[in-house]
Design an enzyme around this catalytic site. Structure first.
Site, short mmCIF file in Angstrom:
data_model
loop_
_atom_site.label_atom_id
_atom_site.label_comp_id
_atom_site.label_asym_id
_atom_site.label_seq_id
_atom_site.Cartn_x
_atom_site.Cartn_y
_atom_site.Cartn_z
N GLU A 88 86.44 81.94 59.53
CA GLU A 88 87.03 80.86 58.02
C GLU A 88 88.24 80.41 58.48
O GLU A 88 88.12 78.44 59.06
CB GLU A 88 87.32 81.27 56.68
CG GLU A 88 86.22 81.97 56.38
CD GLU A 88 85.51 83.73 56.87
OE1 GLU A 88 84.64 84.07 55.65
OE2 GLU A 88 86.27 83.88 57.11
N PHE A 150 85.35 91.82 42.42
CA PHE A 150 85.43 91.85 43.22
C PHE A 150 84.73 90.31 44.34
O PHE A 150 84.13 89.15 44.06
CB PHE A 150 83.90 92.54 43.54
CG PHE A 150 83.51 92.11 45.66
CD1 PHE A 150 84.04 93.03 46.36
CD2 PHE A 150 82.22 91.69 45.97
CE1 PHE A 150 83.64 93.51 47.13
CE2 PHE A 150 81.70 91.67 47.05
CZ PHE A 150 82.70 92.59 48.52
N GLN A 151 86.11 90.18 45.34
CA GLN A 151 86.12 89.20 45.62
C GLN A 151 86.58 88.11 45.47
O GLN A 151 86.72 87.26 45.74
CB GLN A 151 84.85 88.41 47.26
CG GLN A 151 84.23 89.19 48.33
CD GLN A 151 84.34 89.73 49.15
OE1 GLN A 151 82.65 88.76 48.68
NE2 GLN A 151 83.32 89.68 50.06
N LYS A 200 81.46 80.15 40.99
CA LYS A 200 80.32 80.55 40.97
C LYS A 200 79.70 80.21 40.02
O LYS A 200 78.51 79.42 39.84
CB LYS A 200 80.08 82.23 41.57
CG LYS A 200 78.74 81.75 41.81
CD LYS A 200 78.50 84.19 41.60
CE LYS A 200 77.03 84.47 42.38
NZ LYS A 200 76.89 85.78 43.19
N MET A 516 105.41 81.71 76.18
CA MET A 516 107.06 81.41 75.49
C MET A 516 107.95 82.74 75.32
O MET A 516 108.67 82.07 75.31
CB MET A 516 106.65 79.63 74.71
CG MET A 516 108.00 79.36 74.21
SD MET A 516 108.47 78.75 74.88
CE MET A 516 107.60 77.19 75.54
#
Length: 620
Positions: A88, A150-151, A200, A516
């Site tokens: 993602e 969930f999630q 959803k 760096m």
């Protein structure tokens, strides 16, 4: 219902600059790229149709449970190209790279919970660099929100500090309006990322698609018209200054004001410096361009700001990497500060003349008023100023020395990539030494030819952002100039590039270390190299072997270890246009980025090279 979250318009405890007085705004008409006739459909179909109506042609994403209802109608769209990423964060950086390279709003779509939280870094990155982007995230069903389902993750709450605006949509009927508003907010005023989190249950519900004909956003009315009195005062100062500098930030590129900037530059005779985010805003070949200011800026650019009697900041934010020790920055200068975001005016350095407005309108009006000043009072005498600056340019040009270990000089590699590929290409950098060398040693002649993570400094930015840039600019060569550390954070998107026929080119500036960080350990930690060896380069275990890794991802893998082979390898890579190319340039780990201003010290203490501090007359 929907809820919204919006970051504050001004910094806490500080009054904003007074904007121009404008009449009360009216609802804005909403353009559409497709037919907008009302039509029965599901909320998921409404999301797809809304993206089409907003003019989106590409969306980067990866499916999951809470966004799955939307992925089904996405399969039927003939107007949207969906590019399946491998992470993602890659979707977010790709959308950002697309937006930066094209000037259009980038779009990405991910699922709830960890899918959305994986996107946070890319959102914060886009927010810091003012990139217009819309992210659609799935959310658990409305009845489950707040139950630790969930999630589930409160992505609106999580992203509130790092987005321009956030929406939670639980009513399918509101989907078109929220998406239309998201694209408008992302692309107007100071650009930035906007998130639309859709439950959803709203995706699954039946609705009637209605694309809004007007947007009514109470409280969101960016000031675009600058106050004429302030512009005239800025013109007067610019017409009478003896040591003027135009301090140009990334806002000039975001505001499509490069041509206007050139007209102002030519008319004013002022010196110009372009920040890391503004490289290409004015061609490097322009005789008044002194290069990049700041921590790793050119000596003439840094010295000009320190000696200036007038600094005209255009779409810049007086970042600490430019100012160094703020109290000693440009100590002799009157400051004109123009920006679309009133929260930036006087945030770090007090503006004597604050101007809030669209930067294109500001520069256009400032040029016109300056011409009037010249017509009435003649041209200012800048001969002495340019004599000083030209002497600095001659004495302290950008350069580098041969490496002591005989390995490739990274500066040489990057300089040859730019010289052999040319200014019509797009160059995308990760973060670190290679980023600074790419900003220094490639000549940028046009806007949107240089992409990097300037504000957040995100390792892993280059490969997915280059992927997005290539999708948006398919006819241009796109080079990702990456470090061996950065590359290992997001190189999985090479699979996306190979499968989706996105032939980017990746130059891994492989010094086998976190370069760096190692430079700072050399300079400030007595050479104690704590956990910066990556074992990827010369005489190491080569874990991973970047050539084999590239080939495993379906790309062409090349390696270059000798200076005499550099040009041939770059030309070979440039000649390949049907597959991604990865080149492992094995370079010296001891090369450092110079010039340098150490963090927190005055820009007067800039070092041209290690132990060499330039001397210039700092007296008024």
């Amino acid at each position: 219902m929907s809820t919204t979250a919006k970051r504050p318009g001004t910094a806490a405890g500080r009054a904003p600059a007074a904007p121009a007085r404008t009449p009360a705004p009216r609802p804005r008409p909403v353009p559409s790229a497709v037919s907008v006739a009302p039509e029965p459909m599901t909320g998921a179909q409404s999301i797809v149709r809304s993206l089409e109506a907003a003019g989106t042609d590409v969306v980067f994403g990866i499916p999951g449970g809470a966004i799955l209802p939307t992925y089904d109608p996405l399969l039927d769209s003939t107007k949207l190209r969906h590019i399946l990423v491998r992470h993602e964060q890659g979707a977010g950086h790709a959308a950002s790279g697309y937006a930066h390279a094209t000037g259009r709003v980038g779009a990405c779509i991910v699922t709830s919970g960890p899918g959305a939280t994986n996107l946070v870094t890319a959102l914060a990155d886009a927010n810091m660099d003012s990139i217009p982007m819309v992210a659609i995230t799935g959310q658990v069903g409305a009845s489950l929100i707040g139950t630790d389902a969930f999630q589930e993750a409160d992505i609106v709450g999580i992203t509130m500090p790092v987005t321009k605006h956030s929406f939670l949509v639980t009513d399918a009927d509101e989907i078109p309006a929220r998406i239309a508003e998201a694209f408008h907010i992302a692309s107007t005023g100071r650009p930035g990322p906007v998130i639309v989190d859709v439950a959803k249950s709203a995706q699954q519900a039946q609705t009637t698609f209605r694309w809004p004909t007007e947007l009514d956003l109470p409280g969101y009315h960016p000031t675009t018209k600058p106050h004429l009195k302030q512009v005239r005062e800025a013109a007067r100062l610019l017409a009478t200054s003896r040591r003027p500098v135009l301090y140009v930030g990334g806002g000039v590129i975001r505001g499509n004001a490069s041509e206007a900037l050139r007209a102002l530059t030519d008319l004013s005779g002022a010196a110009v410096v372009t920040t890391l985010m503004a490289r290409g805003a004015l061609p490097d070949s322009h005789p008044q361009h002194l290069g990049m200011p700041g921590m790793h800026g050119t000596v003439p650019a840094v010295a000009a700001l320190q000696r200036a009697d007038l600094v005209v900041a255009l779409g810049a934010r007086f970042d600490d990497r430019v100012t160094g020790q703020l109290s000693s920055f440009a100590p002799l200068a009157t400051v004109v500060h123009a920006d679309i975001d009133p929260a930036e005016i006087s945030k770090n350095r007090r503006a004597d003349v604050p101007i809030v407005g669209d930067i294109l309108e500001v520069i256009t009006e400032l040029t016109a008023e300056l011409a009037n000043e010249h017509a009435q009072h003649g041209l200012p005498d800048l001969e002495g100023w340019w004599k000083q600056l030209d002497a600095l340019r001659e004495t302290y040009p950008l350069g580098y020395t041969a490496t002591a270990d005989g390995l490739l000089a990274p500066q040489h590699v990057i300089q040859r990539i730019g010289a052999l590929t040319g200014p019509e290409a797009v160059y995308v950098a990760g973060v670190g030494q290679h980023q600074m060398w790419a900003a220094q040693f490639i000549s940028y002649e046009r806007p949107r030819s240089w992409l990097n993570s300037g504000g957040l400094g995100t390792m892993g930015y280059a490969v997915p952002a280059a992927m997005g840039a290539k999708v948006g600019q398919p006819d241009r060569i796109v080079w990702a100039i990456d470090g061996d550390g950065c590359f290992q954070m997001t190189n999985q998107e090479l699979a996306t590039c190979a499968i989706e026929n996105i032939p980017i080119k990746v130059a891994i500036v492989n010094n086998s270390s976190l370069g760096m960080v190692r430079q700072w350990q050399t300079l400030f930690y007595e050479g104690r190299y704590s956990h910066t060896e990556l074992n990827t380069g010369h005489q190491t275990r080569r874990i991973p072997d970047f050539v084999k890794l590239a080939e495993a991802y379906g790309c062409v893998g090349l390696r270059c270890e000798r200076e005499e082979d550099v040009d041939a390898v770059i030309e070979q890579a440039n000649a390949i246009d049907d597959a991604p190319v990865v080149v492992d340039f094995t370079v010296s780990r001891d090369a450092m980025v110079w010039p340098m201003v150490a963090a927190g010290v005055s820009n007067d203490a800039i070092q041209y090279a290690r132990g060499i501090t330039p001397s210039w007359d700092r007296e008024d």
